[in-house]
Structure formats: C-alpha cells, structure tokens
Scaffold this motif. Structure first.
Motif, PDB file in Angstrom:
ATOM      1  N   PRO A 238       0.612  -1.504   0.238  1.00  0.00           N
ATOM      2  CA  PRO A 238      -0.495   0.139  -0.339  1.00  0.00           C
ATOM      3  C   PRO A 238       1.316   1.019   0.149  1.00  0.00           C
ATOM      4  O   PRO A 238       1.743   1.290   0.376  1.00  0.00           O
ATOM      5  N   ALA A 239       0.208   2.809  -0.076  1.00  0.00           N
ATOM      6  CA  ALA A 239       0.654   3.640  -0.405  1.00  0.00           C
ATOM      7  C   ALA A 239       1.577   4.259   0.824  1.00  0.00           C
ATOM      8  O   ALA A 239       2.305   5.137   1.089  1.00  0.00           O
ATOM      9  N   ALA A 240       0.421   3.719   2.379  1.00  0.00           N
ATOM     10  CA  ALA A 240       0.539   4.183   3.876  1.00  0.00           C
ATOM     11  C   ALA A 240       0.003   2.963   4.623  1.00  0.00           C
ATOM     12  O   ALA A 240      -1.091   2.046   4.119  1.00  0.00           O
ATOM     13  N   LEU A 241       0.820   2.483   5.287  1.00  0.00           N
ATOM     14  CA  LEU A 241      -0.117   1.630   6.718  1.00  0.00           C
ATOM     15  C   LEU A 241      -0.072   2.276   7.847  1.00  0.00           C
ATOM     16  O   LEU A 241       1.184   1.891   8.246  1.00  0.00           O
ATOM     17  N   GLU A 242      -0.157   2.254   8.312  1.00  0.00           N
ATOM     18  CA  GLU A 242      -0.254   3.465   9.675  1.00  0.00           C
ATOM     19  C   GLU A 242      -1.489   3.291  11.214  1.00  0.00           C
ATOM     20  O   GLU A 242      -2.714   2.902  10.637  1.00  0.00           O
ATOM     21  N   LEU A 243      -0.250   3.341  11.881  1.00  0.00           N
ATOM     22  CA  LEU A 243      -1.009   2.784  12.872  1.00  0.00           C
ATOM     23  C   LEU A 243      -1.209   3.821  13.845  1.00  0.00           C
ATOM     24  O   LEU A 243       0.040   4.291  13.907  1.00  0.00           O
ATOM     25  N   MET A 244      -2.470   3.936  14.900  1.00  0.00           N
ATOM     26  CA  MET A 244      -2.676   4.244  16.181  1.00  0.00           C
ATOM     27  C   MET A 244      -3.275   3.433  16.816  1.00  0.00           C
ATOM     28  O   MET A 244      -4.025   3.601  17.137  1.00  0.00           O
ATOM     29  N   ASP A 245      -2.599   4.235  18.670  1.00  0.00           N
ATOM     30  CA  ASP A 245      -3.038   2.996  20.012  1.00  0.00           C
ATOM     31  C   ASP A 245      -3.954   4.438  20.208  1.00  0.00           C
ATOM     32  O   ASP A 245      -4.451   5.422  20.142  1.00  0.00           O
ATOM     33  N   ALA A 246      -4.659   3.215  21.584  1.00  0.00           N
ATOM     34  CA  ALA A 246      -5.871   4.019  22.467  1.00  0.00           C
ATOM     35  C   ALA A 246      -5.121   5.220  23.123  1.00  0.00           C
ATOM     36  O   ALA A 246      -5.746   6.642  22.827  1.00  0.00           O
ATOM     37  N   ALA A 247      -4.419   5.555  23.157  1.00  0.00           N
ATOM     38  CA  ALA A 247      -3.732   6.634  23.913  1.00  0.00           C
ATOM     39  C   ALA A 247      -3.433   7.612  22.833  1.00  0.00           C
ATOM     40  O   ALA A 247      -3.443   8.495  22.772  1.00  0.00           O
ATOM     41  N   THR A 248      -2.733   7.599  21.380  1.00  0.00           N
ATOM     42  CA  THR A 248      -2.710   8.219  20.585  1.00  0.00           C
ATOM     43  C   THR A 248      -4.087   8.988  20.006  1.00  0.00           C
ATOM     44  O   THR A 248      -4.471   9.776  19.807  1.00  0.00           O
ATOM     45  N   ILE A 249      -4.917   8.245  20.016  1.00  0.00           N
ATOM     46  CA  ILE A 249      -6.761   8.187  19.559  1.00  0.00           C
ATOM     47  C   ILE A 249      -7.346   8.980  20.594  1.00  0.00           C
ATOM     48  O   ILE A 249      -7.998  10.385  20.218  1.00  0.00           O
ATOM     49  N   GLU A 250      -6.595   9.080  21.248  1.00  0.00           N
ATOM     50  CA  GLU A 250      -7.323   9.435  22.851  1.00  0.00           C
ATOM     51  C   GLU A 250      -6.597  11.269  22.804  1.00  0.00           C
ATOM     52  O   GLU A 250      -7.519  12.476  22.672  1.00  0.00           O
ATOM     53  N   ALA A 251      -5.908  11.846  23.063  1.00  0.00           N
ATOM     54  CA  ALA A 251      -4.886  12.676  21.806  1.00  0.00           C
ATOM     55  C   ALA A 251      -5.119  13.144  21.139  1.00  0.00           C
ATOM     56  O   ALA A 251      -5.786  14.422  21.153  1.00  0.00           O
ATOM     57  N   VAL A 252      -5.277  12.780  19.788  1.00  0.00           N
ATOM     58  CA  VAL A 252      -6.285  13.231  18.623  1.00  0.00           C
ATOM     59  C   VAL A 252      -7.801  13.985  18.843  1.00  0.00           C
ATOM     60  O   VAL A 252      -8.167  14.914  18.628  1.00  0.00           O
ATOM     61  N   ALA A 253      -8.361  12.630  20.006  1.00  0.00           N
ATOM     62  CA  ALA A 253     -10.112  12.932  20.014  1.00  0.00           C
ATOM     63  C   ALA A 253     -10.295  14.069  20.818  1.00  0.00           C
ATOM     64  O   ALA A 253     -11.031  14.622  20.838  1.00  0.00           O
ATOM     65  N   LYS A 254      -9.231  14.844  21.135  1.00  0.00           N
ATOM     66  CA  LYS A 254      -9.380  16.283  21.911  1.00  0.00           C
ATOM     67  C   LYS A 254      -9.057  17.643  20.629  1.00  0.00           C
ATOM     68  O   LYS A 254      -9.628  18.998  22.140  1.00  0.00           O
ATOM     69  N   LEU A 255      -8.568  17.395  20.351  1.00  0.00           N
ATOM     70  CA  LEU A 255      -8.735  18.127  18.564  1.00  0.00           C
ATOM     71  C   LEU A 255      -9.437  18.050  18.098  1.00  0.00           C
ATOM     72  O   LEU A 255     -10.217  19.010  17.646  1.00  0.00           O
ATOM     73  N   GLN A 256     -10.081  17.161  17.577  1.00  0.00           N
ATOM     74  CA  GLN A 256     -11.621  16.833  16.681  1.00  0.00           C
ATOM     75  C   GLN A 256     -11.934  15.614  17.118  1.00  0.00           C
ATOM     76  O   GLN A 256     -11.320  14.488  17.326  1.00  0.00           O
ATOM     77  N   ASP A 257     -13.095  15.376  16.548  1.00  0.00           N
ATOM     78  CA  ASP A 257     -14.164  14.267  16.803  1.00  0.00           C
ATOM     79  C   ASP A 257     -13.967  13.367  16.177  1.00  0.00           C
ATOM     80  O   ASP A 257     -13.922  13.812  14.432  1.00  0.00           O
ATOM     81  N   LEU A 268      -5.865   0.793  12.165  1.00  0.00           N
ATOM     82  CA  LEU A 268      -4.492   0.602  11.543  1.00  0.00           C
ATOM     83  C   LEU A 268      -5.407   1.480  10.018  1.00  0.00           C
ATOM     84  O   LEU A 268      -6.574   1.016  10.059  1.00  0.00           O
ATOM     85  N   ILE A 269      -4.662   1.794   9.503  1.00  0.00           N
ATOM     86  CA  ILE A 269      -5.097   2.978   8.073  1.00  0.00           C
ATOM     87  C   ILE A 269      -4.725   2.810   6.891  1.00  0.00           C
ATOM     88  O   ILE A 269      -3.107   2.808   6.931  1.00  0.00           O
ATOM     89  N   ALA A 270      -5.169   1.732   5.976  1.00  0.00           N
ATOM     90  CA  ALA A 270      -3.944   1.556   4.283  1.00  0.00           C
ATOM     91  C   ALA A 270      -4.771   2.812   3.824  1.00  0.00           C
ATOM     92  O   ALA A 270      -5.694   3.079   3.724  1.00  0.00           O
ATOM     93  N   GLN A 271      -3.611   3.609   2.600  1.00  0.00           N
ATOM     94  CA  GLN A 271      -3.806   4.258   1.620  1.00  0.00           C
ATOM     95  C   GLN A 271      -3.762   3.460   0.495  1.00  0.00           C
ATOM     96  O   GLN A 271      -2.821   3.002   0.332  1.00  0.00           O
ATOM     97  N   SER A 272      -4.056   3.053  -0.609  1.00  0.00           N
ATOM     98  CA  SER A 272      -3.371   2.943  -1.967  1.00  0.00           C
ATOM     99  C   SER A 272      -4.012   3.866  -2.978  1.00  0.00           C
ATOM    100  O   SER A 272      -5.267   3.984  -3.140  1.00  0.00           O
ATOM    101  N   ASP A 273      -3.027   4.601  -3.575  1.00  0.00           N
ATOM    102  CA  ASP A 273      -2.859   4.545  -5.010  1.00  0.00           C
ATOM    103  C   ASP A 273      -2.589   4.120  -6.172  1.00  0.00           C
ATOM    104  O   ASP A 273      -2.771   4.613  -7.172  1.00  0.00           O
ATOM    105  N   ALA A 274      -3.316   3.512  -6.144  1.00  0.00           N
ATOM    106  CA  ALA A 274      -2.927   2.192  -7.308  1.00  0.00           C
ATOM    107  C   ALA A 274      -3.911   2.168  -8.561  1.00  0.00           C
ATOM    108  O   ALA A 274      -4.523   1.446  -9.913  1.00  0.00           O
ATOM    109  N   GLY A 275      -4.856   3.535  -8.352  1.00  0.00           N
ATOM    110  CA  GLY A 275      -5.887   3.567  -9.540  1.00  0.00           C
ATOM    111  C   GLY A 275      -7.023   2.404  -9.255  1.00  0.00           C
ATOM    112  O   GLY A 275      -7.946   2.700  -8.425  1.00  0.00           O
ATOM    113  N   THR A 276      -7.260   2.510 -10.317  1.00  0.00           N
ATOM    114  CA  THR A 276      -8.316   1.132 -10.648  1.00  0.00           C
ATOM    115  C   THR A 276      -8.081   0.137  -9.871  1.00  0.00           C
ATOM    116  O   THR A 276      -9.114  -0.822  -9.827  1.00  0.00           O
TER     117      THR A 276
END
Length: 459
Positions: A238-257, A268-276
């Motif tokens: 994939p173009a990106a494969l990103e991990l956020m644990d519970a503590a990170t989610i908690e920290a970010v949630a203070k800025l944005q729901d 786990l967030i996966a991103q694909s730029d493979a077009g079709t």
C-alpha cells in the motif's frame, strides 16, 4: 577579515529567543550570539567563512520542525537559518526532476510539481510546515515511504557550503552516475554537521492516482500488528499503512472528533494510490484485518472520503503539542517484531507510570512512541524514553528511523554503532569540519575527536 552579512544578521535578544529551539523544546538550548537569516548563497558562504576564521560554532536551521534538538542553539553560537532560501529553481518535466532551495516547504514542492503532472512522494507528517532542506538533513520519511522510499531515495544532487565557506556540488541530474564516492548520500541525514545544504535536486515520478483508504479498528495493538504482517506478507504494497494506539486516539480526539467507535484499542489505516486496482488492494487489506480480529473495517469509496480517514493520523503531531512536555521516540524495528515493540511500550508506560501514545508507519516498523508528561514527571519520562530506545535495539532495530539523532539521542548512538563505525564517523567529521564548528554536539560530539572543540555550555 570576513564579517557576518550585515543585512541578514541580528542580535536582538527577543528574536534570538524565538529561534533558540526546534520542536524538541525539552532538549537543552543555549543563548546564541547572533542569527543570520540567509537570503543568498553568499550569505551562507560569508557566515561560514567568518565562523571558521573566528572559531565560532554555527547551528544550521530551516523551518525548525525537527523533533530531536538538532537545531537548538548553543551558548555563543551563530544560528544560520536558511528558511528564506525558498525558491523552486527548476521543474524539468522531461527529465522528471526539480531543483529547489532548502527553504522550500515540502507541500509547496509537491503542489508545484503536481500542476505539471508529476509527483514528489516523500511526505513526512509535517509536510505542510517542514522544508526540503530539513527533510534532507534528517533523511525524512513519512507516510508514503513504505511504497516509495525516503527523502534520500529521491535526492540526485546537492549544493553544499563546507565549514570553511567553500562551495561544493555533489551528485548529478542524471538518473545514474557512479563517478567517485557517493557524497550526496553522505550529506543526506548528516543533520548539518558536515556542511550547509543550499540547493537540492530531487527526482520526481509521474503523478499517482488520488488515493483511496480504509480504516480497521481493533481491540488491541497486537492484533493490528498481526494484520500488518498478514497484509504485507500477501505481497501487497500500500501507499501507506499507519497505526494509532488507544492513547494516540485519545490525544487526537481532544482536537477533533474522529467518529471512531468507543473503546477502540488501535486503528490501522491503509491507503492505496493504485488507481483502478485500489479497491482490490483495499479489499485485501479488509480481509487481512478481519482475519486478525478487526472489530470493524471502513473502506472509502472516493478520494475525499479517504482524505478524511487520513486526517486523524495527520493531526497527531499537533495533538501532542497540547501536552505540557513531550519526548517523541522514533524507533524502527523489523516488522516481525512490531507487536513485541508495541506490547513492550505498553509495559514501559505502566512501569514508569507515564502516558505514552504510540503511532507510526506500521508498514515500515517505524513507530513514534511519545511520552507526554508535565514537568513533575520529567525524570520518569526520560527513563521511559530511554527504555523504549533500548527495547528497539534489543529487537534488532534502530534508535531513529527518520527524525535524526540531534541532541536527544546522541548518547545512544554509541550503543547502536560499533567502535569501527564510530571511528569512521569521527574521521569524516574531522576531515570536513576540522575546527568542529558545524552543529557541534549533534550526532558525533566534536569533543570525542581530539580536535579543536567548541565550548558546549548550554542551559
């Protein structure tokens, strides 16, 4: 006798105080003698000639978005800031290269080349505020380096001003070239300790399709790590494969729901730029995630939705700044040890009774555990930070995957490198900076070389 460039130099205490540190504010910083805001190659040359003649330390700076104290001031130093060297000098569509000055912001370059149907892949989380010169100084990675590689994989050539003011060019515009030592690679990642970069030639790629994304939710980070291994083991990239644990989610949630389900242990967030082929790649990711106990998987159907899914990950750095103090680690381990790393980080947080939020580039095994604390916890936070670095080494990894050594991790370098490697570092430093004036005390301590060293007093 050379002087500092008058029109570019200030000794105003308020201005100097504003430029004393990068974003590693917990690292020590001293009181600089002067700040040179270079606006030309000649300003850089003149500053280094003067510093060499007067044996004054020089701390190169760019946008000061670093997280390792590599741009923090030393007592009596000259801060040499190149953020005003911010021109895109050339975008060569036929050769697929760009030539830029070091102060060009990463996202600015990416947008400029996109207008011509080209793509500059390196995309650190700070891409909207970090400069190409700083990316080169630390060999920055980013979210797309799993598929495309890090900054150094795209640097073709450099213009560098050496410690005595001489100007040198390394590399070439061509796609291939092995005439002489690879001096370009030597300067990439050297953190301003060997020379000051004043021009960068980077390779570009044809524009990729706007990415689609998917997010998978897990009860534990270990399950998310198993999904990483399963998906990549299936031959997907994939173009990106990103991990956020519970503590990170908690920290970010203070800025944005973020709209995540309550009680999530990891995402786990996966991103694909493979077009079709992107839907097929994301379907495979969903299969791996569900096989590894994902509680829910959301797959985007259009690029705008994909951007929203990635937004939470891009807010992490800003979220961490909301805490009184932070120590951001940058360990990278073989992917097969990723679950052991994140489990070990959770044990370290409990052992030292500190809050550690872990996120990062799971596809590369490069995690950014951040110890977030108030100053009353400073000693415990430092112990936890050190324990995470030791864990990374014990798992066959490195103390820094992309942030650099700077001041923050300098004392750990000797634990990762063997004696011959340290000796080689010192000899290179001595050869290119015999007076030890360039960013002294970062990466390799000039005092360890036995050469003339600069006073390292810092507050």
């Amino acid at each position: 006798m050379t002087s500092l460039p008058v029109q570019a130099t200030t000794d105003d205490p308020a201005v100097l105080a504003a430029y004393r540190t990068d974003r590693a504010s917990f690292c020590p910083s001293g009181t600089p003698k002067a700040l040179v805001r270079a606006r030309s190659l000649q300003d850089v040359v003149q500053t280094l000639q003067w510093a060499s003649e007067n044996n004054v330390p020089v701390v190169p700076q760019g946008a000061r978005t670093g997280l390792s104290g590599g741009a923090n001031a030393l007592d009596g130093c000259v801060l040499l800031n190149v953020e005003k060297l911010d021109r895109i000098l050339d975008i060569d569509v036929e050769e697929q290269i760009a030539v830029v000055e070091p102060g060009v912001i990463n996202a600015t370059l990416a947008a400029a080349v996109a207008e011509k149907g080209l793509y500059y892949p390196p995309d650190p989380g700070s891409k909207d505020i970090s400069s190409i010169g700083g990316n080169v100084a630390t060999n920055a990675g980013g979210m797309c380096c799993l598929k495309y590689g890090v900054t150094g994989d795209f640097v073709r050539a450099l213009q560098v001003v050496l410690a005595d003011g001489r100007v040198m060019r390394t590399g070439r515009r061509t796609a291939k070239g092995v005439a002489g030592y690879d001096l370009t690679r030597l300067f990439v990642g050297s953190e301003g300790t060997l020379g000051v970069v004043t021009e960068v030639t980077v390779a570009l790629r044809p524009a990729a399709a706007r990415p689609l994304a998917a997010v998978a939710f897990f009860d534990t980070t270990a399950d998310a790590c198993r999904a990483v291994a399963d998906h990549l083991g299936g031959g997907f990239r994939p173009a990106a494969l990103e991990l956020m644990d519970a503590a990170t989610i908690e920290a970010v949630a203070k800025l944005q729901d973020l709209g995540f389900p309550p009680g999530v242990g990891a995402v786990l967030i996966a991103q694909s730029d493979a077009g079709t082929k992107a839907p097929e790649e994301l379907a495979a990711f969903e299969l791996s995630a569900r096989k590894c106990a994902a509680t829910e998987v959301i797959v985007s159907e259009d690029p705008a939705e994909a951007d929203l899914l990635m937004q939470g990950r891009r807010l992490v750095g800003l979220a961490f700044e909301e805490y009184p103090a932070s120590l951001v680690d940058d360990v990278c381990v073989p992917r097969r040890h990723l679950a052991e790393l994140v489990d070990g980080i959770e044990r370290i947080a409990k052992q030292y009774d500190v809050f550690i939020a872990t996120c990062g580039h799971a596809g590369d095994g490069n995690m950014h555990p951040a110890v977030l604390f108030d100053h009353a916890q400073a000693e415990a936070a430092q112990q936890a930070f050190d324990a995470v670095m030791q864990l990374g080494l014990d798992l066959g990894g490195t103390i820094t995957g992309e942030h650099g050594v700077g001041l923050l991790k300098r004392d750990w370098l000797a634990r990762e490198l063997d004696e011959a490697a340290l000796w080689s570092h010192q000899q290179i430093k001595n050869a290119l900076d015999p007076r030890g004036i360039l960013n002294p005390g970062r990466v390799i301590d000039s005092r360890a070389t036995g050469r003339a060293a600069v006073d390292q007093r810092s507050s």
